[in-house]
Write a protein that holds these residues in place. Structure first.
Motif, PDB file in Angstrom:
ATOM      1  N   PRO A 208     -48.841  38.938 125.055  1.00  0.00           N
ATOM      2  CA  PRO A 208     -47.792  39.591 124.265  1.00  0.00           C
ATOM      3  C   PRO A 208     -46.413  39.433 124.907  1.00  0.00           C
ATOM      4  O   PRO A 208     -46.254  39.631 126.112  1.00  0.00           O
ATOM      5  CB  PRO A 208     -48.230  41.057 124.228  1.00  0.00           C
ATOM      6  CG  PRO A 208     -49.698  41.018 124.480  1.00  0.00           C
ATOM      7  CD  PRO A 208     -49.928  39.858 125.410  1.00  0.00           C
ATOM      8  N   LEU A 209     -45.446  39.074 124.090  1.00  0.00           N
ATOM      9  CA  LEU A 209     -44.079  38.888 124.584  1.00  0.00           C
ATOM     10  C   LEU A 209     -43.330  40.213 124.638  1.00  0.00           C
ATOM     11  O   LEU A 209     -42.607  40.510 125.583  1.00  0.00           O
ATOM     12  CB  LEU A 209     -43.329  37.903 123.670  1.00  0.00           C
ATOM     13  CG  LEU A 209     -41.840  37.713 123.924  1.00  0.00           C
ATOM     14  CD1 LEU A 209     -41.608  37.143 125.307  1.00  0.00           C
ATOM     15  CD2 LEU A 209     -41.236  36.799 122.868  1.00  0.00           C
ATOM     16  N   LEU A 210     -43.494  41.033 123.584  1.00  0.00           N
ATOM     17  CA  LEU A 210     -42.789  42.310 123.484  1.00  0.00           C
ATOM     18  C   LEU A 210     -43.785  43.405 123.151  1.00  0.00           C
ATOM     19  O   LEU A 210     -44.828  43.151 122.540  1.00  0.00           O
ATOM     20  CB  LEU A 210     -41.720  42.245 122.375  1.00  0.00           C
ATOM     21  CG  LEU A 210     -40.627  41.183 122.527  1.00  0.00           C
ATOM     22  CD1 LEU A 210     -39.871  41.034 121.221  1.00  0.00           C
ATOM     23  CD2 LEU A 210     -39.673  41.563 123.646  1.00  0.00           C
ATOM     24  N   ASP A 211     -43.438  44.647 123.518  1.00  0.00           N
ATOM     25  CA  ASP A 211     -44.313  45.756 123.156  1.00  0.00           C
ATOM     26  C   ASP A 211     -44.004  46.287 121.766  1.00  0.00           C
ATOM     27  O   ASP A 211     -44.679  47.180 121.266  1.00  0.00           O
ATOM     28  CB  ASP A 211     -44.210  46.887 124.192  1.00  0.00           C
ATOM     29  CG  ASP A 211     -42.796  47.437 124.307  1.00  0.00           C
ATOM     30  OD1 ASP A 211     -41.870  46.811 123.758  1.00  0.00           O
ATOM     31  OD2 ASP A 211     -42.617  48.491 124.951  1.00  0.00           O
ATOM     32  N   LYS A 212     -42.964  45.734 121.122  1.00  0.00           N
ATOM     33  CA  LYS A 212     -42.612  46.115 119.759  1.00  0.00           C
ATOM     34  C   LYS A 212     -42.657  44.876 118.880  1.00  0.00           C
ATOM     35  O   LYS A 212     -42.593  43.737 119.358  1.00  0.00           O
ATOM     36  CB  LYS A 212     -41.219  46.752 119.711  1.00  0.00           C
ATOM     37  CG  LYS A 212     -41.072  47.988 120.596  1.00  0.00           C
ATOM     38  CD  LYS A 212     -41.995  49.115 120.179  1.00  0.00           C
ATOM     39  CE  LYS A 212     -41.843  50.321 121.095  1.00  0.00           C
ATOM     40  NZ  LYS A 212     -42.807  51.394 120.765  1.00  0.00           N
ATOM     41  N   GLU A 213     -42.735  45.085 117.564  1.00  0.00           N
ATOM     42  CA  GLU A 213     -43.016  43.955 116.677  1.00  0.00           C
ATOM     43  C   GLU A 213     -41.796  43.397 115.939  1.00  0.00           C
ATOM     44  O   GLU A 213     -41.901  42.368 115.298  1.00  0.00           O
ATOM     45  CB  GLU A 213     -44.086  44.349 115.659  1.00  0.00           C
ATOM     46  CG  GLU A 213     -43.758  45.577 114.847  1.00  0.00           C
ATOM     47  CD  GLU A 213     -44.920  46.011 113.955  1.00  0.00           C
ATOM     48  OE1 GLU A 213     -44.763  47.021 113.263  1.00  0.00           O
ATOM     49  OE2 GLU A 213     -45.958  45.333 113.949  1.00  0.00           O
ATOM     50  N   TYR A 214     -40.646  44.068 116.030  1.00  0.00           N
ATOM     51  CA  TYR A 214     -39.471  43.557 115.330  1.00  0.00           C
ATOM     52  C   TYR A 214     -38.727  42.586 116.245  1.00  0.00           C
ATOM     53  O   TYR A 214     -37.710  42.911 116.856  1.00  0.00           O
ATOM     54  CB  TYR A 214     -38.592  44.711 114.848  1.00  0.00           C
ATOM     55  CG  TYR A 214     -39.296  45.548 113.803  1.00  0.00           C
ATOM     56  CD1 TYR A 214     -39.522  45.035 112.525  1.00  0.00           C
ATOM     57  CD2 TYR A 214     -39.780  46.808 114.099  1.00  0.00           C
ATOM     58  CE1 TYR A 214     -40.201  45.777 111.569  1.00  0.00           C
ATOM     59  CE2 TYR A 214     -40.462  47.559 113.155  1.00  0.00           C
ATOM     60  CZ  TYR A 214     -40.665  47.039 111.889  1.00  0.00           C
ATOM     61  OH  TYR A 214     -41.346  47.760 110.941  1.00  0.00           O
ATOM     62  N   VAL A 215     -39.243  41.377 116.311  1.00  0.00           N
ATOM     63  CA  VAL A 215     -38.786  40.379 117.285  1.00  0.00           C
ATOM     64  C   VAL A 215     -37.340  39.974 117.044  1.00  0.00           C
ATOM     65  O   VAL A 215     -36.574  39.782 117.982  1.00  0.00           O
ATOM     66  CB  VAL A 215     -39.699  39.135 117.235  1.00  0.00           C
ATOM     67  CG1 VAL A 215     -39.249  38.088 118.257  1.00  0.00           C
ATOM     68  CG2 VAL A 215     -41.147  39.525 117.475  1.00  0.00           C
ATOM     69  N   PHE A 216     -36.945  39.843 115.764  1.00  0.00           N
ATOM     70  CA  PHE A 216     -35.638  39.280 115.429  1.00  0.00           C
ATOM     71  C   PHE A 216     -34.674  40.299 114.828  1.00  0.00           C
ATOM     72  O   PHE A 216     -33.631  39.924 114.301  1.00  0.00           O
ATOM     73  CB  PHE A 216     -35.803  38.124 114.441  1.00  0.00           C
ATOM     74  CG  PHE A 216     -36.628  36.988 114.970  1.00  0.00           C
ATOM     75  CD1 PHE A 216     -36.238  36.289 116.096  1.00  0.00           C
ATOM     76  CD2 PHE A 216     -37.809  36.620 114.345  1.00  0.00           C
ATOM     77  CE1 PHE A 216     -36.996  35.238 116.583  1.00  0.00           C
ATOM     78  CE2 PHE A 216     -38.576  35.571 114.826  1.00  0.00           C
ATOM     79  CZ  PHE A 216     -38.175  34.879 115.959  1.00  0.00           C
ATOM     80  N   SER A 217     -35.002  41.574 114.882  1.00  0.00           N
ATOM     81  CA  SER A 217     -34.155  42.588 114.254  1.00  0.00           C
ATOM     82  C   SER A 217     -33.044  43.019 115.210  1.00  0.00           C
ATOM     83  O   SER A 217     -33.308  43.489 116.317  1.00  0.00           O
ATOM     84  CB  SER A 217     -34.993  43.803 113.851  1.00  0.00           C
ATOM     85  OG  SER A 217     -34.210  44.726 113.120  1.00  0.00           O
ATOM     86  N   THR A 218     -31.818  42.860 114.784  1.00  0.00           N
ATOM     87  CA  THR A 218     -30.667  43.185 115.627  1.00  0.00           C
ATOM     88  C   THR A 218     -30.216  44.632 115.436  1.00  0.00           C
ATOM     89  O   THR A 218     -30.467  45.254 114.398  1.00  0.00           O
ATOM     90  CB  THR A 218     -29.475  42.278 115.286  1.00  0.00           C
ATOM     91  OG1 THR A 218     -29.191  42.398 113.890  1.00  0.00           O
ATOM     92  CG2 THR A 218     -29.769  40.835 115.623  1.00  0.00           C
ATOM     93  N   LYS A 219     -29.525  45.135 116.441  1.00  0.00           N
ATOM     94  CA  LYS A 219     -28.792  46.389 116.291  1.00  0.00           C
ATOM     95  C   LYS A 219     -27.572  46.144 115.407  1.00  0.00           C
ATOM     96  O   LYS A 219     -27.293  45.006 115.029  1.00  0.00           O
ATOM     97  CB  LYS A 219     -28.344  46.895 117.670  1.00  0.00           C
ATOM     98  CG  LYS A 219     -29.477  47.260 118.611  1.00  0.00           C
ATOM     99  CD  LYS A 219     -28.942  47.694 119.978  1.00  0.00           C
ATOM    100  CE  LYS A 219     -30.071  48.008 120.940  1.00  0.00           C
ATOM    101  NZ  LYS A 219     -29.574  48.376 122.296  1.00  0.00           N
ATOM    102  N   ASP A 220     -26.859  47.197 115.107  1.00  0.00           N
ATOM    103  CA  ASP A 220     -25.622  47.073 114.341  1.00  0.00           C
ATOM    104  C   ASP A 220     -24.420  47.028 115.286  1.00  0.00           C
ATOM    105  O   ASP A 220     -24.427  47.650 116.357  1.00  0.00           O
ATOM    106  CB  ASP A 220     -25.464  48.238 113.360  1.00  0.00           C
ATOM    107  CG  ASP A 220     -26.321  48.058 112.117  1.00  0.00           C
ATOM    108  OD1 ASP A 220     -27.079  47.069 112.057  1.00  0.00           O
ATOM    109  OD2 ASP A 220     -26.246  48.901 111.211  1.00  0.00           O
ATOM    110  N   LEU A 221     -23.419  46.311 114.872  1.00  0.00           N
ATOM    111  CA  LEU A 221     -22.216  46.113 115.677  1.00  0.00           C
ATOM    112  C   LEU A 221     -21.303  47.333 115.615  1.00  0.00           C
ATOM    113  O   LEU A 221     -21.079  47.900 114.542  1.00  0.00           O
ATOM    114  CB  LEU A 221     -21.477  44.877 115.158  1.00  0.00           C
ATOM    115  CG  LEU A 221     -20.206  44.431 115.877  1.00  0.00           C
ATOM    116  CD1 LEU A 221     -20.514  44.015 117.306  1.00  0.00           C
ATOM    117  CD2 LEU A 221     -19.564  43.267 115.118  1.00  0.00           C
ATOM    118  N   ASN A 222     -20.767  47.718 116.766  1.00  0.00           N
ATOM    119  CA  ASN A 222     -19.779  48.794 116.847  1.00  0.00           C
ATOM    120  C   ASN A 222     -18.833  48.460 117.998  1.00  0.00           C
ATOM    121  O   ASN A 222     -19.233  48.465 119.160  1.00  0.00           O
ATOM    122  CB  ASN A 222     -20.472  50.137 117.097  1.00  0.00           C
ATOM    123  CG  ASN A 222     -19.500  51.307 117.136  1.00  0.00           C
ATOM    124  OD1 ASN A 222     -18.316  51.143 117.396  1.00  0.00           O
ATOM    125  ND2 ASN A 222     -19.997  52.502 116.885  1.00  0.00           N
TER     126      ASN A 222
END
Length: 764
Positions: A208-222
């Motif tokens: 496993p690469l990440l412990d979460k599944e949203y590999v490509f989901s970005t945060k929002d810019l501020n």
């Protein structure tokens, strides 16, 4: 300090009004056609006219998005639409399609054209190319830091615009085929299905690469915390993302940036007269966000950009479940923040009543134990998030309900035995002058006073104006009825509004129907056909040259350098990285200048007219969909590549192409689904977790069991490919040959020598 434009989004009329009320200098929005947000509310033509008139009345500019790539069969309608936008007075049009920019800049030279972020302008050379094409402003790629933007601005002195708040794309905008190749919904046509927000299983060598599944989901810019850096970098327009967002979001974010910009300017120019500063510091984490990042523009790196936990707004933690009372159907909560009746929760419910020690209260504070009604059970320890803040949203609604009015000057002249006249002027030179066609008479009893005239003229009611200066020239002892003064005011206001509306209207001087002749190309014989192969490995090259292909494109400069020296008589091209940004230029230039005879396949605007190259082929990430985009590049002595979207997704024809022998068609390939700065192997500081690059040992699997592979590009950019190729069979190739096409390409990825032989045998 120079004037900084705050550019806000609007997906509907309410959002437009919210943006203007909050202090935007300009608003960008889409009409009903050709915009890159097809699922926003958008504006039908009649509503668009009203929106432009309203914004201009308020002293705000309007930019219209027409930033999709256009098919040949749509060009007539597209140009008619652009004519319409010009004539109703829009201040600029935002475009992506290279061919359309070229046509429009010649057809309507005084229409301001902005290059969309979909054009992936990432270097000073890109910006200068677009300037030469007729663009006056460039919306830069989101992946640039403020230092890179500063360098671009210094080198070009072209207006630049940058996103400062809102959703981020994990891929370079305009360089993403993920939605198009997977679901037939093209991001380049405003139909993106956002597959990057979906869950994926990611493994490295089956771990496993990440412990979460949203590999490509970005945060929002501020970027509120670094706004001064952005202004110092020379950015002309600070852009807020959000044409799909509600009006409350638009108002809250625009207000916050308005205040921050004004505070920054006041710090440099303390004597400046600030705008309304009573909005206060709005808490932007209470409106839609996926957690915040300063983004690449603020020099965040690696996992600081990403939100692997969530792909949508989940709100702020507000409570922890202690227990669920099944009998009373109540959740017992320990509050982590204030909870108010009417708040929305991630449980899917809104807070009805709040019970504190069996007493019903309207709100409760952090640390208190309360109960709320809930038909759903949640286990102890479950964290409840507030997704709708009732108090905050009520405050936003209250602020939005204020009426914004613009100042005008009034001049009233009332003379005995003459026509009463009222002239209203705004501060942009628009005038409404009305003269009553009946004489003023001498007062028989009580004359009309100067004060009563001023009082009636200043009653602007629900008009968009307030009188901030009034001059009255009136004879003594005259009488004019109040209803006459009201009529005078109403008619002058109406004429002023009409003047404002007409002041921006224009006429297309060389307007004509777009009706070019279709070109029929003769079919080439089999001997005249030319085939090229793109390779990633030397064994693929060894297989390809057995077929005496016309040319070989090589991925990776090290492999290109090796093969070009070993096989000096072969027609070998270096496949430049599909995205080159400002900080990559020194590396690329060093490569190119080390080989004076280099031939290249590339997708960067800035290198199109470069004198470095002997031969140039433009690759498909340039999104050349219509004949006019291809023709434009052919005039610059560049061969072009058909976009896979035309072949495998959105379709289209090339009816008006001048020299079809300058066009190459990929018939077997692994489309570059995404090109991104993000590497899943980097930590918060952007440092690789491994001693050697593990991208090619990484596997991405969707919930539908589709598999994807990653490859490294320049400066650790990442390219996402499907594990299976897109291809057409030889019968489909023959159909294109019948239409006059003679150059075809096979693009390999991880194929072995034998697999390469088999693939080429099926075509050649």
């Amino acid at each position: 300090m120079k004037k900084i434009e705050l550019l806000a989004p609007a997906g509907d009329e309410e959002a437009l009004k919210a943006a203007i009320m909050a202090g935007a200098n300009a608003v960008y929005m889409g009409g009903s056609r050709f915009g890159a947000r097809a699922f926003a509310g958008n504006f039908e033509d009649d509503k668009l006219i009203d929106a432009v008139d309203y914004a201009h009345q308020m002293g705000v500019k309007i930019y219209i998005t027409a930033n999709t790539i256009i098919k040949d069969e749509e060009i007539g309608d597209f140009l008619n639409y652009i004519d319409f936008l010009y004539e109703i007075g829009v201040d600029a049009v935002i475009l992506q399609d290279l061919g359309m920019i070229d046509i429009i800049s010649k057809r309507i030279p005084d229409l301001e054209l902005h290059a969309s972020t979909q054009m992936t302008a990432s270097t000073a050379q890109d910006v200068l190319f677009l300037k030469e094409l007729g663009v006056s402003r460039v919306v830069l790629s989101r992946e640039l830091s403020y230092d890179e933007i500063s360098a671009i601005k210094t080198e070009t002195n072209v207006e630049v615009e940058a996103f400062v708040h809102g959703a981020l794309c994990v891929s370079y905008s305009g360089k993403c085929l993920f939605s198009s190749m997977n679901g037939m919904r093209s991001g380049n046509r405003g139909m993106c299905a956002q597959p990057c927000r979906e869950p994926y299983k990611a493994t490295v060598e089956n771990k496993p690469l990440l412990d979460k599944e949203y590999v490509f989901s970005t945060k929002d810019l501020n970027t509120l915390d670094i706004l001064e850096n952005l202004i110092d970098a020379g950015i002309d327009s600070l852009k807020i993302e959000g044409r799909m967002k509600r009006s409350e979001y638009v108002f809250a974010v625009t207000s916050a940036y308005r205040q921050a910009i004004d505070n920054t300017i006041m710090k440099h120019e303390p004597s400046i007269s600030s705008l309304d500063m009573n909005y206060g510091a709005l808490e932007l984490d209470k409106v839609f966000n996926r957690d915040f990042t300063k983004g690449y523009i603020g020099q965040d790196k690696g996992s600081k950009i990403m939100n692997h936990k969530f792909q949508k707004y989940v709100g702020k933690p507000v409570a922890k479940v202690i227990e669920y009372d099944r009998k009373s159907k109540r959740l017992i909560l320990e509050l982590l923040d204030t909870l108010t009746k009417g708040d929305g929760l991630n449980t899917g419910e809104f807070v009805g009543r709040i019970l504190k020690k069996d007493e019903i209260v309207k709100s409760a504070d952090k640390g208190e134990i309360v109960a709320i009604d809930s038909i759903k059970k949640f286990e102890p320890g479950f964290i409840v998030y507030k997704t709708f803040d009732k108090i905050f949203m009520d405050d936003i609604s209250s602020r939005m309900s204020r009426v914004k009015k613009i100042p005008i000057k009034a001049f009233v002249e009332i003379r005995n035995n003459n026509y009463p006249t009222l002239i209203l002027n705004d501060y942009k030179g628009n005038t409404g002058e009305y003269k009553l066609e009946e004489y003023t008479t001498t007062a028989l009893n009580k004359p009309t006073t100067r004060e009563s005239i001023i009082d009636q003229i200043q009653k602007m009611g629900d008009t968009p104006f307030f009188v901030d200066s009034i001059e009255v020239s009136v004879d003594e002892n005259i009488f004019i009825p109040i209803k006459t003064l009201n009529l005078l005011r109403r008619e002058a206001v109406s004429l002023l509004i009409e003047s404002q509306s007409n002041s921006n209207k224009r006429v297309v001087e060389s307007k004509s129907e777009f009706n070019p002749a279709k070109i029929t190309h003769s079919k080439k014989s089999k001997k005249e056909l030319k085939w090229s192969v793109l390779i990633h490995k030397q064994e693929q090259f060894e297989a390809a040259i057995k077929f005496n292909v016309d040319r070989v494109y090589v991925h990776g400069y090290k492999l290109y350098s090796l093969l070009s020296k070993k096989y000096p008589n072969k027609n070998i091209y270096y496949a430049l990285p599909p995205v080159i940004k400002q900080s990559d230029i020194s590396i690329i230039d060093k490569m190119l200048k080390s080989n004076p005879n280099i031939k290249v396949l590339h997708s960067s605007l800035g290198y199109i007219e470069s004198q470095i190259f002997e031969n140039v082929v433009l690759d498909y990430p340039l999104n050349l969909l219509n004949s006019f985009s291809h023709n434009l590049m052919h005039k610059k002595s560049c061969e072009t590549t058909i976009t896979p979207e035309m072949i495998f997704s959105i379709g289209g024809s090339l009816d008006y192409i001048d020299d079809i022998q300058m066009v190459e068609m990929p018939v077997y390939l692994y489309p570059k689904l995404m090109i991104t700065e993000y590497c899943p192997h980097k930590n918060d500081d952007g440092v690789c977790k491994y001693k050697k690059c593990m991208l090619e040992h990484t596997q991405i699997i969707s919930k539908q069991s589709d598999e994807y592979v990653l490859k490294k590009s320049i400066n650790c950019k990442t390219i996402l490919y499907p594990s299976k190729p897109k291809h057409i069979n030889i019968n489909a190739v023959n159909n294109f040959i019948d239409k006059g096409f003679s150059k075809f390409r096979v693009e390999l990825l991880n194929e072995s020598y034998d697999e390469t032989i088999n693939i080429l045998e099926s075509y050649l």
